[in-house]
Design an enzyme around this catalytic site. Structure first.
Site, PDB file in Angstrom:
ATOM      1  N   LYS A  83      -6.970 -21.993  26.315  1.00  0.00           N
ATOM      2  CA  LYS A  83      -6.828 -23.452  26.401  1.00  0.00           C
ATOM      3  C   LYS A  83      -7.068 -23.903  27.844  1.00  0.00           C
ATOM      4  CE  LYS A  83      -3.692 -26.392  23.719  1.00  0.00           C
ATOM      5  NZ  LYS A  83      -2.290 -26.621  23.346  1.00  0.00           N
TER       6      LYS A  83
HETATM    7  O1  G3P Z   1       0.300 -28.613  22.433  1.00  0.00           O
HETATM    8  C1  G3P Z   1      -0.532 -29.717  22.615  1.00  0.00           C
HETATM    9  C2  G3P Z   1       0.075 -30.963  22.039  1.00  0.00           C
HETATM   10  O2  G3P Z   1       0.314 -30.766  20.664  1.00  0.00           O
HETATM   11  C3  G3P Z   1       1.306 -31.446  22.777  1.00  0.00           C
HETATM   12  O3  G3P Z   1       1.998 -32.392  22.011  1.00  0.00           O
HETATM   13  O4  G3P Z   1       4.131 -33.589  21.598  1.00  0.00           O
HETATM   14  O5  G3P Z   1       3.677 -32.608  23.883  1.00  0.00           O
HETATM   15  O6  G3P Z   1       2.409 -34.634  23.085  1.00  0.00           O
HETATM   16  P1  G3P Z   1       3.118 -33.340  22.679  1.00  0.00           P
END
Ligand code: G3P
Length: 217
Positions: A83
């Protein structure tokens, strides 16, 4: 649409994989920190739990160091997807790692232009963050639709990995809008199965069957 689970908690992953419906995993530095574990150990453990793709994120913001870190992450297991943040350095690293034959997931995507550049950089997956746009009163799902239209118009094979999922509505709308994958927090994944009318109806079926005194086995 494929289902990935967005966590580095192996207990939650074990329960999710037991459903037989989970295709992969995504992690990020915040999720690794939340696990409280050594990143190599927890990443290798997660990779051993599935044959599917497991996203592991670089820590650096510098192109050359990201490439080095990406190669370290890719060596942890054959199903690691590296990533990378959607920056100039991240997209340069994406091109180098793609040339190495390493699958990549370009993350922190908030515009269709960013997704277009990631596809040109050879990204395996693009991670548009729906919830974080919604948090600002914008329309995160509109971004999914714009990326879908752009990729289809130009034949890009990069897979749209809907991320920053906050609700079962996000999952449903991402599937309808054409995302290839949704990476879902365990709590939201578990909510996908239930409905009060399903529970009520099943209770009635069980009660009425019991009243027949019959057994299928
Ligand atoms: O892991 C990437 C993404 O899903 C992060 O989500 O909830 O931290 O905005 P969030």
């Amino acid at each position: 649409m494929k289902i990935f689970i967005d966590t580095a908690d192996t207990a939650e992953l074990e329960a999710a994989f037991a459903t037989g419906l989970v295709d992969g995993v995504t992690t990020n530095p915040s999720l690794i920190a939340k696990s409280g574990r050594d990143f190599k150990e927890v990443t290798k453990e997660i990779c051993s739990m599935t044959d599917g793709p497991v996203s592991a994120e670089v820590a650096s913001t510098d192109y050359k160091i990201m490439v080095k870190e990406g190669r370290v992450l890719a060596d942890l297991a054959s199903n690691v997807v590296v990533k990378l943040p959607l920056t100039v350095d991240g997209l340069k690293a994406c091109q180098d790692l793609t040339e190495d034959g390493i699958n990549t997931n370009v993350t922190l995507c908030f515009t269709a232009n960013q997704a277009w550049l990631a596809a040109k950089a050879g990204a395996t997956y693009i991670s548009p963050f729906i919830g974080r746009l919604d948090d600002l009163g914008m329309d995160g799902m509109e971004l999914i639709g714009d990326i879908r239209a752009l990729y289809d118009a130009h034949g890009y094979e990069t897979e749209i990995l809907a991320a920053s999922i906050r609700s079962t509505a996000h999952v449903q709308d991402a599937a309808i809008t054409g995302a290839d994958v949704a990476t879902i927090p365990p709590k939201v994944f578990n909510q996908l199965f239930g409905h009060p009318l399903t529970e009520k109806g099943l209770d009635a079926f069980v009660k009425d069957w019991a009243s027949t005194g019959q057994s299928i086995l």
